[in-house]
Motif scaffolding. Structure first.
Motif, mmCIF file in Angstrom:
data_model
loop_
_atom_site.group_PDB
_atom_site.id
_atom_site.type_symbol
_atom_site.label_atom_id
_atom_site.label_comp_id
_atom_site.label_asym_id
_atom_site.label_seq_id
_atom_site.Cartn_x
_atom_site.Cartn_y
_atom_site.Cartn_z
ATOM 1 N N ARG A 25 0.838 -1.197 0.000
ATOM 2 C CA ARG A 25 0.000 0.000 0.000
ATOM 3 C C ARG A 25 0.873 1.248 0.000
ATOM 4 N N ALA A 26 0.356 2.329 -0.591
ATOM 5 C CA ALA A 26 1.121 3.580 -0.663
ATOM 6 C C ALA A 26 1.495 4.090 0.723
ATOM 7 N N TRP A 27 0.662 3.855 1.723
ATOM 8 C CA TRP A 27 0.954 4.323 3.074
ATOM 9 C C TRP A 27 1.994 3.462 3.778
ATOM 10 N N GLN A 28 2.462 2.415 3.113
ATOM 11 C CA GLN A 28 3.524 1.566 3.648
ATOM 12 C C GLN A 28 4.835 1.749 2.887
ATOM 13 N N GLN A 29 4.870 2.683 1.963
ATOM 14 C CA GLN A 29 6.046 2.848 1.112
ATOM 15 C C GLN A 29 6.681 4.223 1.332
ATOM 16 N N TRP A 30 8.002 4.212 1.335
ATOM 17 C CA TRP A 30 8.777 5.423 1.620
ATOM 18 C C TRP A 30 9.835 5.631 0.553
ATOM 19 N N ARG A 31 10.016 6.872 0.159
ATOM 20 C CA ARG A 31 11.092 7.238 -0.770
ATOM 21 C C ARG A 31 12.202 7.884 0.050
ATOM 22 N N PHE A 32 13.424 7.391 -0.129
ATOM 23 C CA PHE A 32 14.580 7.956 0.555
ATOM 24 C C PHE A 32 15.190 9.023 -0.348
ATOM 25 N N GLN A 33 15.281 10.247 0.157
ATOM 26 C CA GLN A 33 15.858 11.366 -0.590
ATOM 27 C C GLN A 33 17.154 11.786 0.095
ATOM 28 N N THR A 34 18.245 11.852 -0.643
ATOM 29 C CA THR A 34 19.516 12.237 -0.046
ATOM 30 C C THR A 34 19.509 13.705 0.362
ATOM 31 N N THR A 35 20.175 13.995 1.480
ATOM 32 C CA THR A 35 20.371 15.381 1.905
ATOM 33 C C THR A 35 21.852 15.679 1.757
ATOM 34 N N ASP A 36 22.626 15.447 2.797
ATOM 35 C CA ASP A 36 24.070 15.628 2.721
ATOM 36 C C ASP A 36 24.754 14.753 3.764
ATOM 37 N N ASN A 37 26.033 14.539 3.595
ATOM 38 C CA ASN A 37 26.847 13.787 4.565
ATOM 39 C C ASN A 37 26.246 12.441 4.957
ATOM 40 N N GLY A 38 25.608 11.753 3.999
ATOM 41 C CA GLY A 38 25.085 10.412 4.262
ATOM 42 C C GLY A 38 23.725 10.370 4.942
ATOM 43 N N PHE A 39 23.023 11.485 5.009
ATOM 44 C CA PHE A 39 21.689 11.524 5.604
ATOM 45 C C PHE A 39 20.622 11.518 4.526
ATOM 46 N N TYR A 40 19.433 11.054 4.915
ATOM 47 C CA TYR A 40 18.296 10.952 4.014
ATOM 48 C C TYR A 40 17.048 11.523 4.686
ATOM 49 N N ARG A 41 16.104 11.948 3.850
ATOM 50 C CA ARG A 41 14.748 12.229 4.305
ATOM 51 C C ARG A 41 13.892 11.075 3.808
ATOM 52 N N MET A 42 12.869 10.698 4.557
ATOM 53 C CA MET A 42 11.975 9.610 4.165
ATOM 54 C C MET A 42 10.593 10.186 3.894
ATOM 55 N N MET A 43 10.184 10.130 2.624
ATOM 56 C CA MET A 43 8.897 10.688 2.213
ATOM 57 C C MET A 43 7.877 9.571 2.015
ATOM 58 N N ALA A 44 6.729 9.691 2.669
ATOM 59 C CA ALA A 44 5.643 8.725 2.516
ATOM 60 C C ALA A 44 5.000 8.893 1.150
ATOM 61 N N GLN A 45 4.814 7.785 0.446
ATOM 62 C CA GLN A 45 4.246 7.857 -0.902
ATOM 63 C C GLN A 45 2.826 8.419 -0.887
ATOM 64 N N HIS A 46 2.004 8.020 0.055
ATOM 65 C CA HIS A 46 0.590 8.411 0.023
ATOM 66 C C HIS A 46 0.351 9.870 0.387
ATOM 67 N N SER A 47 1.235 10.488 1.173
ATOM 68 C CA SER A 47 0.985 11.852 1.652
ATOM 69 C C SER A 47 1.982 12.881 1.133
ATOM 70 N N GLY A 48 3.160 12.412 0.710
ATOM 71 C CA GLY A 48 4.218 13.336 0.313
ATOM 72 C C GLY A 48 4.874 14.019 1.507
ATOM 73 N N LYS A 49 4.531 13.581 2.721
ATOM 74 C CA LYS A 49 5.109 14.166 3.934
ATOM 75 C C LYS A 49 6.300 13.345 4.407
ATOM 76 N N MET A 50 7.114 13.983 5.245
ATOM 77 C CA MET A 50 8.347 13.370 5.720
ATOM 78 C C MET A 50 8.167 12.698 7.083
#
Length: 81
Positions: free
Chosen positions: A8-33
């Motif tokens: 389900r979209a609410w169970q899926q996360w996109r990892f977006q790189t920031t810097d120095n090996g860190f990521y943000r995790m965005m929920a597919q269903h909401s677009g929120k972090m």
């Protein structure tokens, strides 16, 4: 809340790189972090979804252990989820 994986979209996360090996995790269903509520550094702090704001409480580092498992470490606190 944990639940059986059902692709389900609410169970899926996109990892977006920031810097120095860190990521943000965005929920597919909401677009929120994934966000540590109120940038709390306390044990037991709540993880919520919140619009992206670039804060360290929305940034995560993958930390591998000696057995090949990974933990997610919050940038602002150094604590794991």
């Amino acid at each position: 809340v944990q639940r059986t994986y059902a692709t389900r979209a609410w169970q899926q996360w996109r990892f977006q790189t920031t810097d120095n090996g860190f990521y943000r995790m965005m929920a597919q269903h909401s677009g929120k972090m994934a966000d540590v509520n109120g940038a709390s550094t306390a044990d037991g702090a709540t993880l919520i979804q919140w619009p992206s704001h670039g804060g360290a409480n929305q940034q995560w580092r993958l930390q591998r252990d000696s057995q090949g498992f990974f933990g997610l470490i919050a940038r602002h606190s150094g604590k794991a989820i």
